[in-house]
Design a protein around this motif. Structure first.
Motif, PDB file in Angstrom:
ATOM      1  N   TYR A  47       0.877  -1.101  -0.348  1.00 48.07           N
ATOM      2  CA  TYR A  47       0.015  -0.207   0.283  1.00 48.07           C
ATOM      3  C   TYR A  47       0.725   1.361  -0.137  1.00 48.07           C
ATOM      4  O   TYR A  47       1.512   1.399   1.005  1.00 48.07           O
TER       5      TYR A  47
ATOM      6  N   GLY B  86     -18.150   3.349  -1.192  1.00 50.42           N
ATOM      7  CA  GLY B  86     -16.907   2.706  -1.839  1.00 50.42           C
ATOM      8  C   GLY B  86     -16.453   3.730  -3.289  1.00 50.42           C
ATOM      9  O   GLY B  86     -16.466   5.378  -2.916  1.00 50.42           O
ATOM     10  N   GLY B  87     -15.607   3.310  -4.390  1.00 52.40           N
ATOM     11  CA  GLY B  87     -15.238   4.276  -4.651  1.00 52.40           C
ATOM     12  C   GLY B  87     -16.205   4.939  -6.108  1.00 52.40           C
ATOM     13  O   GLY B  87     -16.762   5.508  -5.895  1.00 52.40           O
TER      14      GLY B  87
ATOM     15  N   SER C 114     -20.974   1.927  -7.101  1.00 50.13           N
ATOM     16  CA  SER C 114     -19.899   2.514  -6.668  1.00 50.13           C
ATOM     17  C   SER C 114     -19.516   4.033  -7.345  1.00 50.13           C
ATOM     18  O   SER C 114     -18.620   3.667  -8.462  1.00 50.13           O
TER      19      SER C 114
ATOM     20  N   SER D 204      -7.219   3.066 -11.095  1.00 46.05           N
ATOM     21  CA  SER D 204      -6.038   2.344 -10.922  1.00 46.05           C
ATOM     22  C   SER D 204      -6.989   0.867 -10.888  1.00 46.05           C
ATOM     23  O   SER D 204      -7.733   0.113 -10.965  1.00 46.05           O
TER      24      SER D 204
ATOM     25  N   SER E 100     -10.497  -0.863  -9.507  1.00 46.85           N
ATOM     26  CA  SER E 100     -10.631  -0.148  -8.194  1.00 46.85           C
ATOM     27  C   SER E 100      -9.879   1.324  -8.877  1.00 46.85           C
ATOM     28  O   SER E 100      -9.329   1.402  -9.431  1.00 46.85           O
TER      29      SER E 100
ATOM     30  N   GLY F   8     -13.229   2.104   4.011  1.00 41.82           N
ATOM     31  CA  GLY F   8     -13.116   1.331   2.858  1.00 41.82           C
ATOM     32  C   GLY F   8     -12.574   1.763   1.630  1.00 41.82           C
ATOM     33  O   GLY F   8     -11.966   2.935   1.491  1.00 41.82           O
ATOM     34  N   GLU F   9     -13.039   1.717   0.408  1.00 44.02           N
ATOM     35  CA  GLU F   9     -12.564   2.103  -1.130  1.00 44.02           C
ATOM     36  C   GLU F   9     -12.835   3.382  -0.898  1.00 44.02           C
ATOM     37  O   GLU F   9     -12.406   4.682  -1.968  1.00 44.02           O
TER      38      GLU F   9
ATOM     39  N   TRP G 135      -6.702   5.608  -0.999  1.00 43.82           N
ATOM     40  CA  TRP G 135      -5.970   4.371  -1.020  1.00 43.82           C
ATOM     41  C   TRP G 135      -6.323   3.916  -1.953  1.00 43.82           C
ATOM     42  O   TRP G 135      -6.561   3.687  -2.479  1.00 43.82           O
ATOM     43  N   GLU G 136      -4.763   3.109  -2.175  1.00 43.89           N
ATOM     44  CA  GLU G 136      -4.860   1.842  -3.649  1.00 43.89           C
ATOM     45  C   GLU G 136      -4.215   1.228  -3.136  1.00 43.89           C
ATOM     46  O   GLU G 136      -3.076   1.722  -2.049  1.00 43.89           O
TER      47      GLU G 136
ATOM     48  N   LEU H 159      -7.194  -5.488  -2.051  1.00 45.53           N
ATOM     49  CA  LEU H 159      -7.879  -4.887  -1.673  1.00 45.53           C
ATOM     50  C   LEU H 159      -8.858  -4.995  -1.293  1.00 45.53           C
ATOM     51  O   LEU H 159      -9.601  -4.265  -0.555  1.00 45.53           O
TER      52      LEU H 159
ATOM     53  N   CYS I 278     -10.383  -2.797   2.395  1.00 47.79           N
ATOM     54  CA  CYS I 278     -12.186  -2.621   2.488  1.00 47.79           C
ATOM     55  C   CYS I 278     -11.885  -2.837   4.087  1.00 47.79           C
ATOM     56  O   CYS I 278     -12.962  -2.595   5.149  1.00 47.79           O
TER      57      CYS I 278
END
Length: 401
Positions: A69, A166-167, A175, A196, A337, A363-364, A368-369, A376, A380
């Motif tokens: 990460y 979510g993202g 998401s 990502s 992601s 979570g997403e 961060w990625e 992942l 989360c």
């Protein structure tokens, strides 16, 4: 005008892995919990992730896990409290038999997410967690949260809120990232989203048509200082797969993607092989005989390397660093992601928004990625658990005040 009002200790908005884990932990701490999900059912992206084999985590020592990460220090507390071993114990506790692949990736023996999700929802029911689907958050109305529901506008009052929204990829699964602007309007720092673990757009020439769907094996992908030995697939739209997904941060930064078609052979040896007399053989037959690249790697060499240099030294340089001409990353909604989201400096160490006490994020939706390979989902789950525990502690403190 709100049609009804509910009261809970904690409201969790978002029914994905982070939200459900936050709900579980908060309920274990004795809080009354409501999970609200905008879609018709829980865990839709989680179920999609499990269609090709649910990679829960990576079975490796903590330091190696953390190193995956870029935002390692911000995630350290949550991951230390719920690392790869804890993730596996949790899944086994839901009756899921697991196995670890040769690369350390951990999967349920069922190779899908649905049995685990069913067992998890049953556990949440036992813990008394209430849930509502087709409830879309419409923001705050004073201290209460408003939700657009099939029955009209509803309001919920709670001691704390966990946002697990979510993202911004796979919007059809929930998401959609629409929450970002709403939080910015609340004064929360939100880093812009970016794809990502995304594929690359490549406009292939006609001669590549017969190679569509074929895996690219035995190569090394390089972008900047980063190198990936993973595989990729030649798709109709470009390149897909872990080999290129891992390099998304470098590609976003503008680094050129290169392929070493013979990563296990040094350049001097490639030059030596190319310099062998070819007699009456055509260049194509000569390359086939001395390099043994096979159809796919030969096709890539012809696609991106033409006109091929005649000089062995120059040709070896092309083979060891074939530049991929592409049109950038695939659209963000296709990405596995995203990078971007709520900035860590907008939250305290327990993931509570600094300018909105009692509101936690997980979570997403956090900035961060991580690469694919179990990282992942691990983060989360870990951040969801961390935020759920923190929300329960916050409610208890407020009661004592």
């Amino acid at each position: 005008m709100a049609q009804g009002k509910d009261i809970f200790d904690i409201v969790v908005i978002g029914g994905g892995p982070a939200g459900l884990m936050a709900a579980e932990e908060a309920a274990r701490a004795g809080a009354s919990v409501l999970v609200c999900e905008a879609k018709p059912s829980l865990g839709r992206k989680f179920l999609m992730a499990g269609k090709s084999g649910l990679n829960l985590t990576k079975d490796e020592p903590f330091d190696a896990l953390l190193a995956a990460y870029p935002e390692a220090e911000a995630l350290r507390p949550a991951l230390q409290a719920f690392d790869a071993a804890a993730m596996q114990d949790w899944a086994r506790g839901l009756g899921q038999a697991l196995f670890t692949g040769s690369t350390g990736r951990v999967f349920p023996e069922a190779m899908k997410a649905s049995p685990l999700l069913r067992a998890w929802i049953a556990r949440l029911d036992e813990l008394g967690v209430a849930r509502r689907v087709r409830w879309r958050c419409a923001g705050w109305d004073g201290a209460a949260l408003s939700f657009a529901t099939p029955e009209g506008l509803r309001q919920v009052t709670s001691g704390a809120t966990v946002l697990a929204l979510g993202g911004a990829s796979w919007a059809r699964l929930g998401s959609d990232g629409l929450w970002a602007e709403a939080l910015r309007e609340q004064g929360v720092k939100v880093t812009p989203f970016a794809p990502s673990n995304a594929g690359l757009c490549v406009s292939w020439s006609e001669h590549m048509a017969r190679h569509l769907g074929q895996p690219i094996k035995g190569v090394a992908f390089r972008a900047g200082e980063a190198v990936s030995r993973g595989e990729a697939v030649i798709s109709a739209t470009g390149l897909e797969g872990g080999g290129v997904y891992t390099l998304t941060p470098q590609l976003r930064a503008g680094h050129v993607l290169r392929i070493d078609l013979m990563p296990d052979v040094d350049q001097a040896e490639v030059e030596h092989r190319l310099a062998r007399p070819r007699g009456k053989r055509s260049m194509a037959n000569h390359l086939r005989q001395v390099l043994k690249l096979g159809p796919v790697r030969t096709a890539l060499l012809n696609e991106f390397g033409r006109p091929l240099p005649v000089d062995p030294v120059e040709l070896a340089q092309v083979i060891k660093g074939l530049e991929v001409q592409h049109a950038g990353l695939r659209p963000m909604d296709e990405a596995i992601s995203v990078a971007g989201g709520v900035a860590f400096d907008a939250m305290d160490e327990r993931l509570m928004l600094k300018n909105r006490p009692g509101v936690f994020c997980a979570g997403e939706m956090l900035d961060w990625e991580a690469p694919t390979g179990g990282y992942l989902l691990t983060a989360c789950f870990a951040t969801g658990r961390w935020a759920g525990q923190a929300a329960a502690e916050y409610v208890k403190r407020q009661r004592r005040v």
